[in-house]
Design a protein around this motif. Sequence first.
Motif, PDB file in Angstrom:
ATOM      1  N   LYS A 161       0.730  -1.217   0.034  1.00 22.39           N
ATOM      2  CA  LYS A 161      -0.071   0.017   0.144  1.00 22.39           C
ATOM      3  C   LYS A 161       0.893   1.389  -0.122  1.00 22.39           C
ATOM      4  O   LYS A 161       0.633   2.049  -0.610  1.00 22.39           O
ATOM      5  CB  LYS A 161      -0.880  -0.016   1.309  1.00 22.39           C
ATOM      6  CG  LYS A 161      -2.047   1.182   1.154  1.00 22.39           C
ATOM      7  CD  LYS A 161      -3.155   0.812   2.043  1.00 22.39           C
ATOM      8  CE  LYS A 161      -4.050   2.294   1.991  1.00 22.39           C
ATOM      9  NZ  LYS A 161      -5.120   1.853   1.987  1.00 22.39           N
ATOM     10  N   GLU A 198      -9.224   6.491  -9.632  1.00 21.13           N
ATOM     11  CA  GLU A 198     -10.397   6.606  -9.896  1.00 21.13           C
ATOM     12  C   GLU A 198     -10.788   6.389 -10.999  1.00 21.13           C
ATOM     13  O   GLU A 198     -10.131   6.350 -12.227  1.00 21.13           O
ATOM     14  CB  GLU A 198     -10.861   8.150  -9.758  1.00 21.13           C
ATOM     15  CG  GLU A 198     -10.809   8.529  -8.125  1.00 21.13           C
ATOM     16  CD  GLU A 198     -11.391   7.885  -6.947  1.00 21.13           C
ATOM     17  OE1 GLU A 198     -12.811   7.495  -7.196  1.00 21.13           O
ATOM     18  OE2 GLU A 198     -10.726   7.656  -6.256  1.00 21.13           O
ATOM     19  N   GLY A 255       0.071   2.560  -3.207  1.00 24.91           N
ATOM     20  CA  GLY A 255      -1.150   3.259  -2.845  1.00 24.91           C
ATOM     21  C   GLY A 255      -2.490   2.702  -3.582  1.00 24.91           C
ATOM     22  O   GLY A 255      -2.570   1.660  -3.598  1.00 24.91           O
ATOM     23  N   ALA A 256      -3.355   3.450  -3.672  1.00 20.49           N
ATOM     24  CA  ALA A 256      -4.667   3.022  -4.189  1.00 20.49           C
ATOM     25  C   ALA A 256      -4.839   3.232  -5.949  1.00 20.49           C
ATOM     26  O   ALA A 256      -4.111   3.763  -6.416  1.00 20.49           O
ATOM     27  CB  ALA A 256      -5.819   3.977  -3.682  1.00 20.49           C
ATOM     28  N   LEU A 257      -5.821   2.322  -6.217  1.00 21.64           N
ATOM     29  CA  LEU A 257      -6.135   2.314  -7.630  1.00 21.64           C
ATOM     30  C   LEU A 257      -6.421   3.836  -8.015  1.00 21.64           C
ATOM     31  O   LEU A 257      -7.283   4.477  -7.381  1.00 21.64           O
ATOM     32  CB  LEU A 257      -7.016   1.197  -8.075  1.00 21.64           C
ATOM     33  CG  LEU A 257      -6.752  -0.146  -7.967  1.00 21.64           C
ATOM     34  CD1 LEU A 257      -7.944  -0.877  -8.179  1.00 21.64           C
ATOM     35  CD2 LEU A 257      -5.526  -0.494  -8.810  1.00 21.64           C
TER      36      LEU A 257
END
Length: 59
Positions: free
Chosen positions: A10, A18, A14-16
């Motif tokens: 993570k 949008e 990080g995050a996917l």
Amino acid sequence: MNEQAAEIRKARFGALPERVAFEDMVEEKAVLSANHARDAYDPDGLAVRFSCLAADLGL
């Protein structure tokens, strides 16, 4: 170990991102008008591009 690996992933990735709506990915353009000078029928000009003795004799 599994939780630590998840935290490392993570932190690194990080995050996917949008999701992008389909409407934002499509671009509409007007169609170009036809080239009437190129598309016009010219019987004299046709003889320059099409030369066939059989056609000239009407066979």
